[in-house]
Design an enzyme around this catalytic site. Structure first.
Site, PDB file in Angstrom:
ATOM      1  N   GLN A 113       0.846  -1.196   0.000  1.00 28.13           N
ATOM      2  CA  GLN A 113       0.000   0.000   0.000  1.00 28.13           C
ATOM      3  C   GLN A 113       0.881   1.246   0.000  1.00 28.13           C
ATOM      4  O   GLN A 113       0.382   2.361  -0.066  1.00 28.13           O
ATOM      5  CB  GLN A 113      -0.880   0.020   1.256  1.00 28.13           C
ATOM      6  CG  GLN A 113      -1.834  -1.154   1.359  1.00 28.13           C
ATOM      7  CD  GLN A 113      -2.401  -1.256   2.774  1.00 28.13           C
ATOM      8  OE1 GLN A 113      -3.444  -0.680   3.072  1.00 28.13           O
ATOM      9  NE2 GLN A 113      -1.712  -1.960   3.652  1.00 28.13           N
ATOM     10  N   HIS A 143      -1.665   1.054  -4.318  1.00 31.93           N
ATOM     11  CA  HIS A 143      -2.045   2.459  -4.112  1.00 31.93           C
ATOM     12  C   HIS A 143      -1.202   3.413  -4.962  1.00 31.93           C
ATOM     13  O   HIS A 143      -1.142   4.609  -4.668  1.00 31.93           O
ATOM     14  CB  HIS A 143      -1.933   2.834  -2.625  1.00 31.93           C
ATOM     15  CG  HIS A 143      -3.033   2.227  -1.785  1.00 31.93           C
ATOM     16  ND1 HIS A 143      -3.056   2.292  -0.410  1.00 31.93           N
ATOM     17  CD2 HIS A 143      -4.161   1.562  -2.134  1.00 31.93           C
ATOM     18  CE1 HIS A 143      -4.145   1.682   0.053  1.00 31.93           C
ATOM     19  NE2 HIS A 143      -4.834   1.222  -0.980  1.00 31.93           N
TER      20      HIS A 143
HETATM   21  P1  OAD Z   1      -1.404   3.232   9.060  1.00 34.37           P
HETATM   22  O1  OAD Z   1      -0.728   4.498   9.453  1.00 34.37           O
HETATM   23  O2  OAD Z   1      -2.885   3.188   9.100  1.00 34.37           O
HETATM   24  O3  OAD Z   1      -0.876   2.056  10.000  1.00 34.37           O
HETATM   25  C1  OAD Z   1       0.484   1.839  10.231  1.00 34.37           C
HETATM   26  C2  OAD Z   1       0.643   0.557  11.030  1.00 34.37           C
HETATM   27  O4  OAD Z   1       2.031   0.300  11.179  1.00 34.37           O
HETATM   28  C3  OAD Z   1       0.035   0.605  12.439  1.00 34.37           C
HETATM   29  O5  OAD Z   1      -0.724  -0.574  12.656  1.00 34.37           O
HETATM   30  C4  OAD Z   1       1.263   0.641  13.356  1.00 34.37           C
HETATM   31  O6  OAD Z   1       1.046  -0.069  14.577  1.00 34.37           O
HETATM   32  C5  OAD Z   1       2.301  -0.069  12.516  1.00 34.37           C
HETATM   33  N1  OAD Z   1       3.683   0.334  12.784  1.00 34.37           N
HETATM   34  C6  OAD Z   1       4.164   1.586  13.050  1.00 34.37           C
HETATM   35  N2  OAD Z   1       5.488   1.557  13.178  1.00 34.37           N
HETATM   36  C7  OAD Z   1       5.876   0.274  12.999  1.00 34.37           C
HETATM   37  C8  OAD Z   1       7.139  -0.403  13.021  1.00 34.37           C
HETATM   38  N3  OAD Z   1       8.289   0.232  13.250  1.00 34.37           N
HETATM   39  N4  OAD Z   1       7.150  -1.737  12.785  1.00 34.37           N
HETATM   40  C9  OAD Z   1       5.992  -2.424  12.560  1.00 34.37           C
HETATM   41  N5  OAD Z   1       4.784  -1.845  12.526  1.00 34.37           N
HETATM   42  C10 OAD Z   1       4.729  -0.514  12.747  1.00 34.37           C
HETATM   43  O7  OAD Z   1      -0.822   2.830   7.618  1.00 34.37           O
HETATM   44  P2  OAD Z   1      -1.415   1.806   6.538  1.00 34.37           P
HETATM   45  O8  OAD Z   1      -2.078   0.655   7.193  1.00 34.37           O
HETATM   46  O9  OAD Z   1      -0.337   1.529   5.570  1.00 34.37           O
HETATM   47  O10 OAD Z   1      -3.938   5.032   1.664  1.00 34.37           O
HETATM   48  O11 OAD Z   1      -2.505   2.707   5.843  1.00 34.37           O
HETATM   49  C11 OAD Z   1      -3.241   2.161   4.789  1.00 34.37           C
HETATM   50  C12 OAD Z   1      -3.626   3.245   3.809  1.00 34.37           C
HETATM   51  O12 OAD Z   1      -4.254   4.319   4.511  1.00 34.37           O
HETATM   52  C13 OAD Z   1      -2.442   3.920   3.140  1.00 34.37           C
HETATM   53  O13 OAD Z   1      -1.975   3.212   2.017  1.00 34.37           O
HETATM   54  C14 OAD Z   1      -3.017   5.250   2.743  1.00 34.37           C
HETATM   55  C15 OAD Z   1      -3.712   5.570   4.040  1.00 34.37           C
HETATM   56  O14 OAD Z   1      -4.754   6.472   4.003  1.00 34.37           O
HETATM   57  C16 OAD Z   1      -4.239   6.046   0.835  1.00 34.37           C
HETATM   58  O15 OAD Z   1      -3.718   7.145   0.926  1.00 34.37           O
HETATM   59  C17 OAD Z   1      -5.266   5.683  -0.191  1.00 34.37           C
END
Ligand code: OAD
Length: 227
Positions: free
Chosen positions: A86, A103
């Site tokens: 993503q 994405h």
């Molecule tokens: P999020 O910001 O929603 O989630 C990030 C995740 O990474 C969380 O569950 C954290 O706990 C975890 N995390 C943070 N630091 C970490 C680390 N060092 N090691 C392991 N895990 C860690 O990001 P996404 O799930 O990628 O879409 O978000 C999905 C989509 O929402 C993105 O692609 C974007 C956003 O809106 C669009 O813009 C269409």
């Protein structure tokens, strides 16, 4: 041999210095999704949207893959792996792996008039003409809320045939990606979540590895490759 599908999210790149979306200081705490990540926001204020993605493009260009990206590239070199990301930062490719960019990518520009795509310059502006049709409808080639993610047919095929599905550093709050674990599980795959903490969809996974991606992903890859 296992057929592995790995879904990655912003947490994978957090230790490369790129902000995630939904943490307390995440991108969506600093910017309104409606303003910078929807077609309507772009129509209202394209200059603001370009400014947002120009800044992210510059950050991504300066970022380096971390141990987790490198471990996934190593895995892909030794086993049948489909990486679905993503993330729009290009760090899988910098680590030497190919990923399906559901994405889109900060490195790509798209003409909203004719659909032509090309390599994005470092800085994009609303009146940049399309190199194919000359329309001034240039946008970043990233998927916004309300738009269909890319490569969904290919992803459905890979989910249907995988035996292991892993989701790394993704909060499970954005569909369709958040539903991939159910699709894979319904076909009998073993499902694993690797994250700093539990998520809204943790209950859907068979196994969990908790900690920073740079530590837990290399360990998980080592175990898989050891068979
Ligand atoms: P999020 O910001 O929603 O989630 C990030 C995740 O990474 C969380 O569950 C954290 O706990 C975890 N995390 C943070 N630091 C970490 C680390 N060092 N090691 C392991 N895990 C860690 O990001 P996404 O799930 O990628 O879409 O978000 C999905 C989509 O929402 C993105 O692609 C974007 C956003 O809106 C669009 O813009 C269409």
């Amino acid at each position: 041999m296992d057929r592995i599908v790995v879904l990655t999210g912003a947490g994978l790149s957090a230790e490369s210095g790129l902000g995630t979306f939904r943490d307390a200081e995440g991108l969506w705490a600093q910017h309104r999704i409606e303003d910078v990540a929807t077609p309507e926001g772009f129509a209202r204020n394209p200059a603001l949207v370009h400014e947002f993605y120009n800044a992210r493009r510059a950050q991504a260009a300066a970022a380096q893959p971390n141990a987790a990206h490198r471990a996934l590239a190593r895995l892909a070199g030794h086993a049948p792996v489909t990486l679905i990301t993503q993330n729009v930062d290009g760090l899988h490719e910098k680590a030497g792996a190919e990923a399906i960019h559901m994405h889109g990518a900060l490195s790509r520009a798209l003409c909203a008039a004719c659909g032509h795509g090309w390599e994005a310059p470092a800085t994009m502006a609303p009146d940049d003409p399309c190199p194919a049709c000359a329309a001034r409808a240039t946008r970043p080639d990233v998927v916004w809320f309300g738009e269909m993610p890319y490569h969904m047919d290919l992803i459905a095929d890979r989910l249907a045939e995988c035996t292991v599905f892993a989701a790394i550093g993704t909060s499970g709050q954005v569909y369709p990606a958040a539903g991939f674990v159910q699709e894979a599980a319904a076909r009998g795959a073993h499902t694993v979540e690797l994250n700093l903490e539990s998520t809204d969809v943790s209950g859907a996974f068979d196994a969990h590895h908790t900690g920073p991606a740079s530590r837990i992903v290399p360990q998980w890859v080592d175990r898989l490759l050891a068979g």
